[in-house]
Design a protein around this motif. Structure first.
Motif, short mmCIF file in Angstrom:
data_model
loop_
_atom_site.label_atom_id
_atom_site.label_comp_id
_atom_site.label_asym_id
_atom_site.label_seq_id
_atom_site.Cartn_x
_atom_site.Cartn_y
_atom_site.Cartn_z
N GLU A 191 0.78 -0.75 0.40
CA GLU A 191 0.30 0.27 -0.32
C GLU A 191 0.91 1.47 -0.14
O GLU A 191 0.53 2.21 -1.07
CB GLU A 191 -1.46 0.18 1.13
CG GLU A 191 -2.17 -0.95 1.26
CD GLU A 191 -2.85 -0.86 2.80
OE1 GLU A 191 -2.97 -0.26 2.74
OE2 GLU A 191 -3.84 -1.87 2.42
N ILE A 192 1.84 1.38 0.58
CA ILE A 192 2.80 2.51 0.80
C ILE A 192 3.51 2.89 -0.73
O ILE A 192 3.58 3.33 -1.17
CB ILE A 192 4.10 2.55 1.62
CG1 ILE A 192 3.59 1.94 3.42
CG2 ILE A 192 4.88 3.64 1.79
CD1 ILE A 192 4.38 1.95 4.41
N LEU A 193 3.73 1.73 -1.46
CA LEU A 193 4.88 1.71 -2.77
C LEU A 193 3.59 2.29 -3.84
O LEU A 193 4.06 3.38 -4.05
CB LEU A 193 5.66 0.44 -2.75
CG LEU A 193 6.52 0.27 -2.36
CD1 LEU A 193 6.96 -1.06 -2.95
CD2 LEU A 193 7.20 1.44 -2.61
N ASP A 198 7.72 7.22 -4.90
CA ASP A 198 9.04 7.79 -4.90
C ASP A 198 9.84 7.74 -3.74
O ASP A 198 10.35 8.71 -3.11
CB ASP A 198 9.34 9.02 -5.14
CG ASP A 198 8.37 9.81 -5.19
OD1 ASP A 198 7.41 9.78 -4.18
OD2 ASP A 198 8.84 11.58 -5.15
N VAL A 199 8.62 6.76 -2.02
CA VAL A 199 9.36 6.94 -1.18
C VAL A 199 10.85 6.84 -0.52
O VAL A 199 11.34 5.66 -1.60
CB VAL A 199 8.64 6.24 -0.34
CG1 VAL A 199 8.74 4.50 -0.92
CG2 VAL A 199 8.98 5.84 1.45
N ASP A 200 11.71 7.18 -0.19
CA ASP A 200 12.92 6.93 0.41
C ASP A 200 13.49 5.82 0.91
O ASP A 200 14.29 5.29 1.42
CB ASP A 200 13.83 8.21 0.10
CG ASP A 200 13.49 9.00 -0.85
OD1 ASP A 200 13.81 8.76 -1.77
OD2 ASP A 200 12.84 10.39 -0.74
N ALA A 201 12.89 6.45 2.52
CA ALA A 201 12.92 5.63 3.45
C ALA A 201 10.91 5.16 4.21
O ALA A 201 9.36 5.97 3.94
CB ALA A 201 13.76 5.95 4.68
N ILE A 202 11.02 3.90 5.03
CA ILE A 202 10.46 3.53 5.75
C ILE A 202 11.03 2.93 6.35
O ILE A 202 11.69 2.25 7.04
CB ILE A 202 9.88 2.36 5.18
CG1 ILE A 202 9.14 2.65 3.20
CG2 ILE A 202 8.02 2.07 5.43
CD1 ILE A 202 8.18 1.20 2.77
N ILE A 203 10.37 3.29 8.19
CA ILE A 203 10.39 3.17 9.37
C ILE A 203 9.16 2.15 9.63
O ILE A 203 8.19 2.37 10.14
CB ILE A 203 10.59 4.19 9.95
CG1 ILE A 203 11.20 5.48 9.30
CG2 ILE A 203 10.71 3.87 11.33
CD1 ILE A 203 11.58 6.39 9.90
N ALA A 204 9.62 1.48 10.61
CA ALA A 204 8.08 0.07 11.08
C ALA A 204 8.85 0.35 12.71
O ALA A 204 9.51 -0.10 13.09
CB ALA A 204 7.63 -1.19 10.59
N PRO A 205 7.33 -0.10 13.37
CA PRO A 205 7.75 -0.42 15.22
C PRO A 205 8.27 -2.17 15.18
O PRO A 205 7.61 -2.82 14.07
CB PRO A 205 6.56 -0.08 15.74
CG PRO A 205 5.61 -0.21 14.67
CD PRO A 205 6.23 0.31 13.44
N LYS A 324 17.64 15.08 4.59
CA LYS A 324 17.29 15.48 5.05
C LYS A 324 16.43 16.42 3.35
O LYS A 324 17.30 15.35 1.87
CB LYS A 324 17.94 17.25 4.81
CG LYS A 324 18.28 17.41 6.52
CD LYS A 324 17.40 17.78 7.54
CE LYS A 324 17.97 17.53 8.41
NZ LYS A 324 17.20 17.44 10.07
N GLY A 325 15.36 16.04 3.25
CA GLY A 325 14.36 16.57 2.15
C GLY A 325 14.40 15.37 1.73
O GLY A 325 13.28 14.37 0.75
N SER A 326 14.30 13.72 2.22
CA SER A 326 13.67 12.53 2.00
C SER A 326 12.26 12.27 2.03
O SER A 326 11.66 12.89 3.11
CB SER A 326 14.61 11.36 2.69
OG SER A 326 16.20 11.48 2.49
N LYS A 327 11.95 10.93 1.40
CA LYS A 327 10.29 11.20 1.65
C LYS A 327 10.34 9.32 2.12
O LYS A 327 10.87 9.02 2.25
CB LYS A 327 9.96 11.00 0.48
CG LYS A 327 9.73 12.53 -0.70
CD LYS A 327 9.11 11.96 -1.75
CE LYS A 327 7.80 13.52 -2.85
NZ LYS A 327 7.07 12.62 -3.77
N VAL A 328 9.46 9.98 3.97
CA VAL A 328 10.33 8.76 5.03
C VAL A 328 8.11 8.49 5.29
O VAL A 328 7.45 9.56 5.89
CB VAL A 328 10.32 9.42 6.09
CG1 VAL A 328 10.82 9.14 6.89
CG2 VAL A 328 12.19 10.09 5.82
#
Length: 429
Positions: A191-193, A198-205, A324-328
């Protein structure tokens, strides 16, 4: 899903005293593929929400990145857990569904199992430890589950649930290290993609690790460029330690943690996938978690549980090497918060951000001074909530303790400067 033989991974505790494995010992781990995640998406799509991926301009500006929140707190049953559990239910045979399922949980996993059972007409039994929050147990019952209290830890509840599973021939719904659970949870990554290609990073718990592993598999297979990071409460840092030392590690923390779930060990398959697909794992403390909860409530207007704020806490910690400037994309994993805990979280959050202050002023014991102090606080646009006067601290002197709220550290400094300009002795306590 095919099987692949890999060397067994030793289990050792957080003090790193190794448990030796006998020569020739091996464990067979099931392999999981991107196709399994797509199959799960097809199977569960009619039963779950495609949750929003919302940006927040003010948080993005503060951090210097384009930050998007994947709001799994708005998911069915209140967390991402329903994705994997629904996929697991659909992998059961008709006979297994007819006999029913059993699980052990003190929270989101149990609620997801109960919810899926209600939706699919499958009898469910949930074994919960005695410390389980009554409202969570009540939610499971409201979904139609039979809830049985047993043991003082999740491990004891799990052992009892597995005994009942064997005795009554009930399918056991594992919370971790299960390929169907991981594949279902991996649909978050799809779903995120789709929503932010063009997401640069994904952070998950990280709790049991199924969410991180599933989405990392999906994302890294489709776009290896994207960085995937995990964040864990330092009080249950089994995944962090296991990745760091390339071997399963066990922590020995109290599982009765109101802020986030504490998982003292992950599974072999989970570690194998973390090492294959996850770029890094960091830990955060409870002060950082409560601060992130406050920020999400105040800026994004969402009510979330502690685990739901862990990923944002990791981003705010500045431990992750994201430019900096990344899509997260930050995963907000759940919203099943203990309502009694919210007041404590808000109070701690305001204190940790230095916005809720105790101002203690020593001054001559005179109404004139009290009036002047109140006027200074008002002139500085600080919010006064309460004050207490303590007399007999010296001849003709008193101590006045004010409870005030300020906007930020600069506002606190301005208030202090105004008091100094009037000649008052004070401390922030």
């Amino acid at each position: 899903m095919s099987d692949v033989e890999v060397p067994a991974l030793a289990l050792r505790d957080a003090s790193f005293s190794e448990i030796h494995i006998g020569e020739g010992d091996e464990q067979v781990l099931e392999q999981i593929f991107l196709s399994d995640v797509y199959t799960a998406k097809h199977v569960i799509s009619d039963h779950i929400h495609h949750t929003p991926l919302d940006s927040n301009a003010s948080i993005s500006a503060d951090i210097g990145m384009d930050v998007y929140f994947k709001l799994e707190n708005m998911q069915k049953s209140g967390s991402f857990k329903v994705r994997g559990v629904m996929n697991k239910f659909n992998s059961l045979t008709l006979a297994e569904k007819k006999r029913g399922v059993i699980a052990a949980s003190s929270g989101n996993h149990g609620m997801a199992v109960a919810y899926c059972g209600k939706q699919l007409g499958v009898p469910t039994t949930i074994i919960v430890p005695n410390f389980t929050n009554p409202r969570r147990a009540e939610t499971m019952k409201r979904y139609g589950a039979t809830v049985i209290l047993h043991g003082v830890t999740v491990a004891e509840a799990e052992a009892y649930a597995k005994e009942m599973s064997t005795e009554k021939r009930l399918a056991y719904i594992e919370a971790r290290d299960d390929v169907s659970i991981i594949a279902g949870d991996g649909t978050v990554g799809l779903e995120i993609l789709r929503d932010l290609p063009d997401v640069d990073a994904i952070i998950a718990p990280i709790g049991s690790g199924s969410l991180l592993c599933g989405l990392a598999l999906a994302v890294k297979t489709l776009d290896p460029r994207v960085k995937v990071y995990g964040v864990q409460n330092e009080k249950g840092s089994s995944a962090y330690l296991s990745k760091k030392h390339h071997v399963l590690c066990r922590t020995h923390q109290n599982e009765d943690n109101e802020l986030t779930d504490v998982v003292n060990t992950i599974g072999n398959l989970t570690l194998h996938m973390i090492e294959s697909y996850v770029d890094d794992i960091i830990t955060v403390d409870e002060t950082q978690i409560t601060r992130a909860m406050m920020l999400l409530m105040e800026r994004c207007k969402v009510i979330i549980e502690g685990a739901g704020a862990v990923a944002l806490a990791g981003l705010l910690s500045k431990k992750l090497p994201i430019e900096k400037g990344s899509k997260v994309a930050v995963i907000v994993s759940g919203g099943n918060v203990n309502m009694r805990l919210l007041n404590t979280v808000i109070d701690l959050g305001l204190i940790n951000c230095e916005r809720s202050l105790k101002l203690e002023v020593t001054a001559p014991d005179s109404p004139i001074n009290l009036n002047e102090l109140v006027s200074i606080i008002a002139e500085q646009k600080a919010q006064l909530y309460d004050f207490q006067v303590k007399k007999n601290v010296g001849i003709g002197m008193c101590t006045i303790r004010f409870s005030v709220e300020v906007a930020d550290k600069n506002h606190k400094q301005a208030l202090g400067d105004a008091l100094k300009a009037k000649g008052y002795e004070f401390v922030f306590v």
